[in-house]
Enzyme design. Structure first.
Site, mmCIF file in Angstrom:
data_model
loop_
_atom_site.group_PDB
_atom_site.id
_atom_site.type_symbol
_atom_site.label_atom_id
_atom_site.label_comp_id
_atom_site.label_asym_id
_atom_site.label_seq_id
_atom_site.Cartn_x
_atom_site.Cartn_y
_atom_site.Cartn_z
ATOM 1 N N SER A 241 -7.172 9.663 -3.182
ATOM 2 C CA SER A 241 -6.776 8.415 -4.167
ATOM 3 C C SER A 241 -7.510 7.237 -3.341
ATOM 4 O O SER A 241 -7.943 7.356 -2.180
ATOM 5 C CB SER A 241 -5.391 8.182 -4.125
ATOM 6 O OG SER A 241 -5.127 7.807 -2.854
ATOM 7 N N LYS A 242 -7.689 6.319 -4.136
ATOM 8 C CA LYS A 242 -8.302 4.907 -3.755
ATOM 9 C C LYS A 242 -7.719 4.505 -2.384
ATOM 10 O O LYS A 242 -8.353 4.253 -1.611
ATOM 11 C CB LYS A 242 -8.367 3.771 -4.871
ATOM 12 C CG LYS A 242 -9.440 4.190 -5.699
ATOM 13 C CD LYS A 242 -9.971 2.825 -6.461
ATOM 14 C CE LYS A 242 -11.489 3.125 -6.988
ATOM 15 N NZ LYS A 242 -11.540 2.350 -8.279
ATOM 16 N N ARG A 243 -6.231 4.591 -2.452
ATOM 17 C CA ARG A 243 -5.617 4.098 -1.331
ATOM 18 C C ARG A 243 -5.844 4.858 0.067
ATOM 19 O O ARG A 243 -6.114 4.207 0.954
ATOM 20 C CB ARG A 243 -4.001 4.188 -1.661
ATOM 21 C CG ARG A 243 -3.032 3.286 -0.845
ATOM 22 C CD ARG A 243 -1.885 2.766 -1.616
ATOM 23 N NE ARG A 243 -0.996 2.938 -0.512
ATOM 24 C CZ ARG A 243 -0.112 3.935 0.086
ATOM 25 N NH1 ARG A 243 -0.461 5.146 -0.534
ATOM 26 N NH2 ARG A 243 0.731 3.908 0.839
ATOM 27 N N ASN A 245 -8.224 6.472 0.702
ATOM 28 C CA ASN A 245 -9.538 6.436 0.894
ATOM 29 C C ASN A 245 -10.368 5.251 1.474
ATOM 30 O O ASN A 245 -11.607 5.345 2.157
ATOM 31 C CB ASN A 245 -10.251 6.891 -0.554
ATOM 32 C CG ASN A 245 -11.665 7.560 -0.334
ATOM 33 O OD1 ASN A 245 -12.165 7.824 0.666
ATOM 34 N ND2 ASN A 245 -12.064 8.096 -1.240
ATOM 35 N N ALA A 246 -9.772 4.204 1.439
ATOM 36 C CA ALA A 246 -10.101 3.062 1.595
ATOM 37 C C ALA A 246 -10.541 2.848 3.216
ATOM 38 O O ALA A 246 -9.576 3.377 3.988
ATOM 39 C CB ALA A 246 -9.387 1.686 1.342
#
Ligand code: GLU
Length: 311
Positions: A241-243, A245-246
């Site tokens: 997920s974006k979270r 993955n950042a």
């Protein structure tokens, strides 16, 4: 690519979110592979898809790369400032009779492209406007004609890859009527303009490569070498997920934490064995190690989670 040409590689992130683990791996891999051969490493911001671009994110990405010790050659190229170059390439293809206006809607295409002709993920364009736009139709896109030929290339990591565009997508879109140029066209025009002869990027773009090789051929550009790197995924193989993955240097993925930890984790993910002592070294030293030692024959093919570096 000719053997005696100096290597020119690049990293081309899309500023649609903060630098993520997948792009960090691509940055490390593309940097190391270009520098290993004494080559240049360019940076290009792929901000063409304006509705998805988040303001300020490109600068944020550049700062993150800098703080991780990356140094690129020359000026950063922004795709949003290169529309004239894409337009010139498009006009060249129209003049050559290879590109044509298309007035078909997705629904019309779906109706005609029956199930057996479906390509991977998309529909195969059945060529309705190939011989001219029907008079009652408004132009919706510009497509390039493809022919019944197999496009093959040897990827440094993934091995031989082949695709017949006529079977997988048919004549494909290079510009939508509402303005934007397609990613395939922009990438090919930019790589050629910058003299890029080594493309290193994520494996999610492997199946895009035949489109780009085809465009290089019809535009008369030289073909670069390709190296598609494995993707970073969750332990169960699903997309991050974006979270999760950042790349946040304050609190990195699974507490990989520091910049050095992230770089080491990326190198290990790519099958390399940087010495443990580098865990306490400045980022630049880790990248120098990568530039001197990176071995692309060790890069695994399979997507995997990124294991945190143990210091
Ligand atoms: N902008 C693309 C991405 O961030 C990469 C394109 C390329 O390397 O050709 O996934």
């Amino acid at each position: 690519m000719q053997n005696n040409q100096p290597v020119i590689g690049r990293f081309a992130p899309s500023p649609t979110g903060p630098l993520h683990l997948g792009s960090l791996v691509t940055a490390v891999g593309s940097y190391a592979m270009a520098r290993r051969l004494g080559g240049r490493w360019l940076l290009r911001v792929e901000d063409l898809d304006l509705p998805r671009v988040i303001p300020g994110i490109a600068d944020d990405m550049l700062r993150t790369l800098e703080s991780l010790g990356f140094q690129w050659d020359g000026e950063v190229v922004y795709q949003s400032r290169r529309l004239d170059a894409y337009q010139a390439a498009l006009e060249q293809l129209i003049r050559q009779g290879i590109a044509y206006p298309c007035g078909c809607s997705r629904a019309e295409i779906a109706l005609i492209a029956s199930a057996p002709h479906k390509g991977d993920g998309g529909l195969v364009y059945p060529g309705l406007c190939r011989d001219g736009l029907a008079s009652e139709k408004a132009e919706r896109a510009v497509r390039v004609k493809v022919y019944d030929e197999m496009i093959s290339f040897q990827d440094c990591v993934m091995g031989r890859y082949s695709q017949a565009l006529s079977a997988s997508c048919g004549d494909f879109v290079i510009q939508r009527a509402d303005g934007p140029f397609a990613y395939h066209l922009a990438v090919v025009v930019d790589d050629a303009a910058s003299g890029v002869n080594q493309v290193v990027r994520g494996a999610d773009l492997l199946s895009s490569t035949p489109h780009q090789i085809y465009l290089q051929k019809i535009l008369g550009y030289p073909a670069p070498t390709y190296c598609h790197l494995p993707l970073v995924v969750n332990p169960d193989g699903t997309k991050l997920s974006k979270r999760d993955n950042a790349v946040s240097l304050a609190a990195g993925p699974s507490s990989a934490g520091s910049g050095a930890g992230l770089l080491l984790a990326a190198l290990r993910f790519l099958g390399q064995s940087p010495p443990d002592q580098l865990g306490n070294a400045p980022c630049r030293e880790i990248l120098d190690w990568a530039a001197a030692n990176f071995d692309c024959t060790l890069v695994p093919r399979r997507s995997a989670p990124l294991e945190p570096a143990h210091k």
